[in-house]
Design a protein around this motif. Structure first.
Motif, PDB file in Angstrom:
ATOM      1  N   ASN A 132     -41.377 -20.044   0.232  1.00  0.00           N
ATOM      2  CA  ASN A 132     -40.315 -19.025   0.237  1.00  0.00           C
ATOM      3  C   ASN A 132     -40.062 -18.479   1.635  1.00  0.00           C
ATOM      4  O   ASN A 132     -38.914 -18.170   1.988  1.00  0.00           O
ATOM      5  CB  ASN A 132     -40.676 -17.889  -0.711  1.00  0.00           C
ATOM      6  CG  ASN A 132     -40.701 -18.330  -2.163  1.00  0.00           C
ATOM      7  OD1 ASN A 132     -39.973 -19.251  -2.553  1.00  0.00           O
ATOM      8  ND2 ASN A 132     -41.540 -17.698  -2.973  1.00  0.00           N
ATOM      9  N   LYS A 135     -37.991 -21.152   3.546  1.00  0.00           N
ATOM     10  CA  LYS A 135     -36.640 -21.200   3.001  1.00  0.00           C
ATOM     11  C   LYS A 135     -35.806 -20.008   3.437  1.00  0.00           C
ATOM     12  O   LYS A 135     -34.645 -20.164   3.851  1.00  0.00           O
ATOM     13  CB  LYS A 135     -36.698 -21.261   1.466  1.00  0.00           C
ATOM     14  CG  LYS A 135     -37.181 -22.590   0.918  1.00  0.00           C
ATOM     15  CD  LYS A 135     -37.322 -22.560  -0.601  1.00  0.00           C
ATOM     16  CE  LYS A 135     -35.985 -22.382  -1.272  1.00  0.00           C
ATOM     17  NZ  LYS A 135     -36.113 -22.485  -2.743  1.00  0.00           N
ATOM     18  N   SER A 136     -36.407 -18.823   3.381  1.00  0.00           N
ATOM     19  CA  SER A 136     -35.654 -17.621   3.759  1.00  0.00           C
ATOM     20  C   SER A 136     -35.294 -17.628   5.236  1.00  0.00           C
ATOM     21  O   SER A 136     -34.179 -17.216   5.618  1.00  0.00           O
ATOM     22  CB  SER A 136     -36.461 -16.368   3.417  1.00  0.00           C
ATOM     23  OG  SER A 136     -37.665 -16.317   4.172  1.00  0.00           O
ATOM     24  N   ASP A 140     -31.575 -17.431   6.518  1.00  0.00           N
ATOM     25  CA  ASP A 140     -31.205 -16.241   7.301  1.00  0.00           C
ATOM     26  C   ASP A 140     -30.693 -16.609   8.686  1.00  0.00           C
ATOM     27  O   ASP A 140     -29.783 -15.959   9.217  1.00  0.00           O
ATOM     28  CB  ASP A 140     -32.405 -15.293   7.424  1.00  0.00           C
ATOM     29  CG  ASP A 140     -32.807 -14.678   6.091  1.00  0.00           C
ATOM     30  OD1 ASP A 140     -31.982 -14.742   5.152  1.00  0.00           O
ATOM     31  OD2 ASP A 140     -33.942 -14.170   5.984  1.00  0.00           O
TER      32      ASP A 140
END
Length: 274
Positions: A132, A135-136, A140
């Protein structure tokens, strides 16, 4: 008179042989307090935590392979560039030896150096948390719109010492293994193993902790040591029966020697009498 000597010698030999057979074997029974018809819920949710010196495989995929290419080490199961400049998809291929797969080594500070994103602090995270996180950051920073990230351990291992079938260090495919599976890989316990005091030595950052498991009890399922962490050391203590076996062997030697002496004495007395 001769008959009395023979009877005395025979009684002595029988008595000693009886002593050597008195040592009983210890019964090794796992989970002896579990009832056959009762159901036991699985209440422990386990995830391995990333530690220093771990080797991680991190594969980034996307609907656009060319964009994802920059975030993959060649040969990790993502994409690679051929000698002619073409993009070759190698997803789904497997390398026979997991430790030979290229990956990211977690350094002494608990970081990895990830392409474009730079240093990432990964120590203490689970695989899902790291997935996660990457991925973020990709989303972003508008590097990928639809990243698919897969994180795996490449060097998950544990060691087993003490009273087991064969000691050693064992590599695990994946990151989920129980204490019973680990003992099975080590050739099971011996009759000289202390089944109610199996020790697990575990590292937490700069600290170590030891815990003891009673493999006779169903409470082992609730222990933090039921699922192993990478680099765990399992030590199986010897029980008092091991000392009994050693004493039995010594007693057997003395019995054999005394039986030999008794036999010779009987023969000598027999010929003298004759």
């Amino acid at each position: 008179m001769m008959k009395k000597y023979i009877q005395l010698a025979s009684l002595a030999a029988v008595a000693l042989l009886s002593i050597t057979s008195c040592v009983s074997h210890k019964d090794i029974t796992y989970l002896r307090d579990m009832e056959e018809t009762q159901e036991y819920p699985v209440i422990q949710k386990y995830e391995a935590v990333i530690q220093r010196d771990d080797k991680l495989s991190i594969v980034v995929n996307s609907k656009d392979p060319e964009l994802a290419l920059a975030f993959n080490i060649p040969g990790t199961g993502g994409y690679s560039i051929g000698a002619d400049g073409t993009i070759n998809t190698i997803a789904g291929t497997r390398i026979a030896n997991e430790k030979d797969r290229p990956g990211y080594l977690v350094d002494i500070n608990g970081d990895i150096d990830f392409p474009i994103l730079g240093k990432l602090r990964v120590e203490g995270l689970t695989r899902n948390q790291l997935t996660n996180l990457i991925k973020s950051k990709l989303i972003d920073q508008q590097l990928l719109k639809d990243p698919l990230v897969l994180v795996e351990f490449l060097n998950f291992k544990f060691s087993v010492l003490g009273e087991v079938g064969h000691v050693g260090t064992f590599n695990v495919s994946g990151d989920r293994i129980t204490i019973f599976e680990a003992i099975a890989m080590a050739g099971d316990l011996k009759e000289t193993s202390k089944i109610d005091r199996v020790a697990i030595i575990r590292e937490y950052g700069n600290k170590r902790r030891i815990m003891h498991l009673d493999l006779r009890s169903k409470d082992v399922f609730l222990s933090p040591g039921y699922y192993l962490q990478q680099n765990d050391i399992i030590y199986v203590e010897p029980n008092s029966f091991k000392t009994d076996i050693q004493s039995q062997r010594k007693l057997s030697y003395w019995t054999m020697a005394l039986s030999t002496v008794t036999t010779l004495t009987t023969l000598v007395l027999y010929f003298i009498k004759k």
